[in-house]
Scaffold this motif. Sequence first.
Motif, PDB file in Angstrom:
ATOM      1  N   ILE A  97       0.857  -1.185   0.000  1.00  0.00           N
ATOM      2  CA  ILE A  97       0.000   0.000   0.000  1.00  0.00           C
ATOM      3  C   ILE A  97       0.896   1.239   0.000  1.00  0.00           C
ATOM      4  CG2 ILE A  97      -1.776   1.251   1.288  1.00  0.00           C
ATOM      5  CD1 ILE A  97      -2.529  -1.471   2.550  1.00  0.00           C
ATOM      6  N   LYS A  98       0.537   2.194  -0.809  1.00  0.00           N
ATOM      7  CA  LYS A  98       1.349   3.397  -0.955  1.00  0.00           C
ATOM      8  C   LYS A  98       0.656   4.578  -0.287  1.00  0.00           C
ATOM      9  CE  LYS A  98       3.549   6.312  -4.476  1.00  0.00           C
ATOM     10  NZ  LYS A  98       3.723   6.530  -5.933  1.00  0.00           N
ATOM     11  N   ALA A  99       1.424   5.350   0.444  1.00  0.00           N
ATOM     12  CA  ALA A  99       0.920   6.583   1.052  1.00  0.00           C
ATOM     13  C   ALA A  99       1.540   7.776   0.331  1.00  0.00           C
ATOM     14  CB  ALA A  99       1.260   6.637   2.536  1.00  0.00           C
ATOM     15  N   LEU A 100       0.705   8.648  -0.215  1.00  0.00           N
ATOM     16  CA  LEU A 100       1.206   9.851  -0.861  1.00  0.00           C
ATOM     17  C   LEU A 100       1.612  10.877   0.195  1.00  0.00           C
ATOM     18  CD1 LEU A 100      -1.285  10.270  -3.845  1.00  0.00           C
ATOM     19  CD2 LEU A 100       0.880   9.019  -3.745  1.00  0.00           C
ATOM     20  N   PRO A 101       2.444  11.846  -0.163  1.00  0.00           N
ATOM     21  CA  PRO A 101       2.823  12.878   0.816  1.00  0.00           C
ATOM     22  C   PRO A 101       1.576  13.570   1.378  1.00  0.00           C
ATOM     23  CG  PRO A 101       4.237  13.002  -1.112  1.00  0.00           C
ATOM     24  CD  PRO A 101       3.160  12.030  -1.440  1.00  0.00           C
ATOM     25  N   PRO A 102       1.459  13.679   2.691  1.00  0.00           N
ATOM     26  CA  PRO A 102       0.258  14.279   3.270  1.00  0.00           C
ATOM     27  C   PRO A 102       0.188  15.777   2.986  1.00  0.00           C
ATOM     28  CG  PRO A 102       1.885  13.844   4.966  1.00  0.00           C
ATOM     29  CD  PRO A 102       2.410  13.225   3.710  1.00  0.00           C
ATOM     30  N   GLN A 103      -1.036  16.286   2.977  1.00  0.00           N
ATOM     31  CA  GLN A 103      -1.277  17.710   2.816  1.00  0.00           C
ATOM     32  C   GLN A 103      -1.769  18.293   4.134  1.00  0.00           C
ATOM     33  OE1 GLN A 103      -3.348  18.874  -0.907  1.00  0.00           O
ATOM     34  NE2 GLN A 103      -3.420  16.689  -1.376  1.00  0.00           N
ATOM     35  N   PHE A 104      -1.380  19.548   4.403  1.00  0.00           N
ATOM     36  CA  PHE A 104      -1.739  20.194   5.662  1.00  0.00           C
ATOM     37  C   PHE A 104      -2.369  21.548   5.395  1.00  0.00           C
ATOM     38  CE2 PHE A 104       2.057  17.582   6.442  1.00  0.00           C
ATOM     39  CZ  PHE A 104       1.530  16.696   7.364  1.00  0.00           C
ATOM     40  N   PHE A 105      -3.375  21.866   6.173  1.00  0.00           N
ATOM     41  CA  PHE A 105      -4.035  23.165   6.107  1.00  0.00           C
ATOM     42  C   PHE A 105      -4.809  23.341   7.402  1.00  0.00           C
ATOM     43  CE2 PHE A 105      -5.809  19.916   3.304  1.00  0.00           C
ATOM     44  CZ  PHE A 105      -6.990  19.584   3.959  1.00  0.00           C
ATOM     45  N   GLY A 106      -5.422  24.478   7.592  1.00  0.00           N
ATOM     46  CA  GLY A 106      -6.209  24.682   8.802  1.00  0.00           C
ATOM     47  C   GLY A 106      -6.018  26.051   9.394  1.00  0.00           C
ATOM     48  N   LEU A 107      -6.461  26.194  10.636  1.00  0.00           N
ATOM     49  CA  LEU A 107      -6.405  27.459  11.351  1.00  0.00           C
ATOM     50  C   LEU A 107      -5.162  27.519  12.225  1.00  0.00           C
ATOM     51  CD1 LEU A 107     -10.139  27.585  12.531  1.00  0.00           C
ATOM     52  CD2 LEU A 107      -9.158  28.488  10.408  1.00  0.00           C
ATOM     53  N   ASP A 108      -4.815  28.749  12.668  1.00  0.00           N
ATOM     54  CA  ASP A 108      -3.715  28.893  13.613  1.00  0.00           C
ATOM     55  C   ASP A 108      -4.081  28.179  14.913  1.00  0.00           C
ATOM     56  OD1 ASP A 108      -2.485  30.460  11.724  1.00  0.00           O
ATOM     57  OD2 ASP A 108      -3.173  32.357  12.591  1.00  0.00           O
ATOM     58  N   GLY A 109      -3.136  27.423  15.450  1.00  0.00           N
ATOM     59  CA  GLY A 109      -3.380  26.676  16.679  1.00  0.00           C
ATOM     60  C   GLY A 109      -3.786  25.240  16.434  1.00  0.00           C
ATOM     61  N   THR A 110      -4.262  24.917  15.251  1.00  0.00           N
ATOM     62  CA  THR A 110      -4.604  23.536  14.891  1.00  0.00           C
ATOM     63  C   THR A 110      -4.163  23.278  13.452  1.00  0.00           C
ATOM     64  OG1 THR A 110      -6.810  24.076  14.045  1.00  0.00           O
ATOM     65  CG2 THR A 110      -6.632  23.554  16.402  1.00  0.00           C
ATOM     66  N   VAL A 111      -4.135  22.006  13.095  1.00  0.00           N
ATOM     67  CA  VAL A 111      -3.791  21.640  11.729  1.00  0.00           C
ATOM     68  C   VAL A 111      -4.702  20.489  11.297  1.00  0.00           C
ATOM     69  CG1 VAL A 111      -1.993  20.017  12.438  1.00  0.00           C
ATOM     70  CG2 VAL A 111      -1.923  20.976  10.143  1.00  0.00           C
ATOM     71  N   THR A 112      -5.113  20.513  10.050  1.00  0.00           N
ATOM     72  CA  THR A 112      -5.887  19.426   9.454  1.00  0.00           C
ATOM     73  C   THR A 112      -4.993  18.706   8.452  1.00  0.00           C
ATOM     74  OG1 THR A 112      -8.021  20.513   9.750  1.00  0.00           O
ATOM     75  CG2 THR A 112      -7.877  18.848   8.020  1.00  0.00           C
ATOM     76  N   ALA A 113      -4.948  17.381   8.538  1.00  0.00           N
ATOM     77  CA  ALA A 113      -4.113  16.574   7.647  1.00  0.00           C
ATOM     78  C   ALA A 113      -4.998  15.788   6.694  1.00  0.00           C
ATOM     79  CB  ALA A 113      -3.234  15.632   8.444  1.00  0.00           C
ATOM     80  N   LEU A 114      -4.630  15.793   5.432  1.00  0.00           N
ATOM     81  CA  LEU A 114      -5.305  14.978   4.419  1.00  0.00           C
ATOM     82  C   LEU A 114      -4.341  13.885   3.992  1.00  0.00           C
ATOM     83  CD1 LEU A 114      -7.587  16.106   1.527  1.00  0.00           C
ATOM     84  CD2 LEU A 114      -5.713  14.530   1.058  1.00  0.00           C
ATOM     85  N   LEU A 115      -4.736  12.635   4.231  1.00  0.00           N
ATOM     86  CA  LEU A 115      -3.907  11.482   3.897  1.00  0.00           C
ATOM     87  C   LEU A 115      -4.536  10.731   2.740  1.00  0.00           C
ATOM     88  CD1 LEU A 115      -3.332  10.071   7.515  1.00  0.00           C
ATOM     89  CD2 LEU A 115      -2.144  11.945   6.358  1.00  0.00           C
ATOM     90  N   GLU A 116      -3.697  10.309   1.803  1.00  0.00           N
ATOM     91  CA  GLU A 116      -4.186   9.549   0.651  1.00  0.00           C
ATOM     92  C   GLU A 116      -3.408   8.253   0.543  1.00  0.00           C
ATOM     93  OE1 GLU A 116      -5.871  11.154  -3.338  1.00  0.00           O
ATOM     94  OE2 GLU A 116      -3.719  10.839  -3.648  1.00  0.00           O
TER      95      GLU A 116
END
Length: 285
Positions: A97-116
Motif C-alpha cells: 500500500i502506498k501513502a502519498l505525501p500528506p497535505q496540511f491546512f487549517g487554522l492557527d493553533g490547529t492543523v488538518t491533515a489529508l492522507l491519501e
Amino acid sequence: MCNHPYKLSELYVWVKLKSLSSGTFKRYNQGMANRRIKQLFYGLFYLLILALIAGGVYLSVRPAPSCSDGKLNQAEVGIDCGGPACLPCAIGRLKPIKALPPQFFGLDGTVTALLEFQNPNSGYGAKSFRYELTLYDRAGSPLKTIGDSSFIYAAEIKTIVLPALEIDMRLVARGEVGIRDPLWEEAGKFPKPPVETREVTTREEMSGIAVQGLARNSNPFGLSRLNIFAVVADNSGLFINGSRTFVADLKPFEERFFKITIPIRSGEISSVDFKRTRIFVEVIR
C-alpha cells in the motif's frame, strides 16, 4: 645311519613344542580377532546411543516449522507460503500500500491533515493496516505522531481527513506516513460496498462553511458506518480546511442526511470556491 644332529627324543620334543606354539598362536589370533569384533560392536553401539541422544537434543531445541523459516515444509506450496498453515503465495507477490505525501491546512493553533492511500493490487484488499503520521518542524524535529488503523479495498484510492489536530499549523513543515501490518484478503471476499452521495451543497454559515447532502446505502444489506470527509478549497484549488462526520447503522437502501461544519477564518470565506468542495466516503460494512 642317520646323521641328523638331533636325537629322536629331542626331535619329538621340538615337533611337539612347535605344534603347541602354532596352536597357541592360532588361538591367540582368533582371540584377538574376537576381541576386535567385540570392540567394534561396542563402539558402534555407543555411537548409536550418542547419535540417539544428539538427535533427541536437536529435536527438542530446534524451532518448529513456520511460515517464516525460509524452508519448504509443512505442506507449503512455495517457500513459506501456501498450504494449510501459511498465507497464499499470491500475497507474497502483492505490491505494498502506498501513502502519498500528506497535505496540511487549517487554522492557527490547529492543523488538518489529508492522507491519501493507494492500493495497486486489483485482486486483493487489506481488511486492516496500521498507519502513523509524523509531523516535523523546519529543523526536521518531530512535533507529533498520530497512529491509527484503517482498511482499503482492492485497487482503491482512499482519502482520510484528520481535522483539528492540536498543533500549531505555522510550526508544521512536512509530514511522513508509515504503513505496516496489512491483513490481505481476496477481493471477492472483501468487496467495496457501493454508496452514493447526492444533493451536496456548500454554503456559508456563522460558524464557517457547511457542507451537507444525502448519503445512500445502495446495498441489499446494512452498513455499520459511513465516515464522511469534506474539504473546501479556494479559487486556485488549494485546500483551506476540512472536517468530517459519520452516519451509523444504515439499513439496506436507506438514505440519510449528513452535515459537516468546517471552521474558516473570517477573512478567507470570500476566497472559498464552493464548486471545488471535495467529499470522501469511507464505507464500513
